[in-house]
Design a protein around this motif. Structure first.
Motif, PDB file in Angstrom:
ATOM      1  N   THR A  23      73.183  32.498  56.397  1.00 53.65           N
ATOM      2  CA  THR A  23      72.037  33.325  56.745  1.00 53.65           C
ATOM      3  C   THR A  23      71.237  33.684  55.502  1.00 53.65           C
ATOM      4  O   THR A  23      71.758  33.724  54.390  1.00 53.65           O
ATOM      5  CB  THR A  23      72.478  34.621  57.448  1.00 53.65           C
ATOM      6  OG1 THR A  23      73.409  35.296  56.620  1.00 53.65           O
ATOM      7  CG2 THR A  23      73.116  34.315  58.788  1.00 53.65           C
ATOM      8  N   CYS A  24      69.999  33.971  55.698  1.00 54.59           N
ATOM      9  CA  CYS A  24      69.102  34.309  54.602  1.00 54.59           C
ATOM     10  C   CYS A  24      69.412  35.709  54.056  1.00 54.59           C
ATOM     11  O   CYS A  24      69.505  36.657  54.818  1.00 54.59           O
ATOM     12  CB  CYS A  24      67.662  34.244  55.108  1.00 54.59           C
ATOM     13  SG  CYS A  24      66.459  34.709  53.855  1.00 54.59           S
ATOM     14  N   MET A  31      69.516  29.861  58.147  1.00 51.18           N
ATOM     15  CA  MET A  31      68.814  28.952  57.252  1.00 51.18           C
ATOM     16  C   MET A  31      69.122  27.504  57.609  1.00 51.18           C
ATOM     17  O   MET A  31      70.212  27.179  58.074  1.00 51.18           O
ATOM     18  CB  MET A  31      69.246  29.223  55.811  1.00 51.18           C
ATOM     19  CG  MET A  31      68.926  30.653  55.383  1.00 51.18           C
ATOM     20  SD  MET A  31      69.487  31.006  53.716  1.00 51.18           S
ATOM     21  CE  MET A  31      68.216  30.176  52.766  1.00 51.18           C
ATOM     22  N   CYS A  43      65.010  28.924  54.354  1.00 41.60           N
ATOM     23  CA  CYS A  43      64.744  29.849  55.446  1.00 41.60           C
ATOM     24  C   CYS A  43      63.354  29.579  56.007  1.00 41.60           C
ATOM     25  O   CYS A  43      62.358  29.702  55.296  1.00 41.60           O
ATOM     26  CB  CYS A  43      64.849  31.289  54.945  1.00 41.60           C
ATOM     27  SG  CYS A  43      64.439  32.493  56.226  1.00 41.60           S
TER      28      CYS A  43
END
Ligand SMILES: [Zn+2]
Length: 54
Positions: A23-24, A31, A43
């Motif tokens: 995840t970002c 992402m 992202c």
């Protein structure tokens, strides 16, 4: 490398490989992983890029 299919989800339309548990750090969105031209996570929501080690 059959095991890769468990860790990555390939988006054939864009050619991107999405890693489900990445995840970002900026916005928390998932992402997309791109192997070319260089291995990196990107992202699509905020544009954050994180280059993969190695
Ligand atoms: Zn983001």
């Amino acid at each position: 490398m059959p095991y890769v299919h468990k860790l990555y989800e390939v988006d054939y339309k864009s050619g991107a490989i999405k890693r489900k548990n990445k995840t970002c750090p900026k916005c928390g969105s998932f992402m997309a992983f791109h192997q070319k031209p260089v291995a990196r996570w990107h992202c699509g929501r905020c544009g954050y890029v994180e280059y993969a080690p190695k």
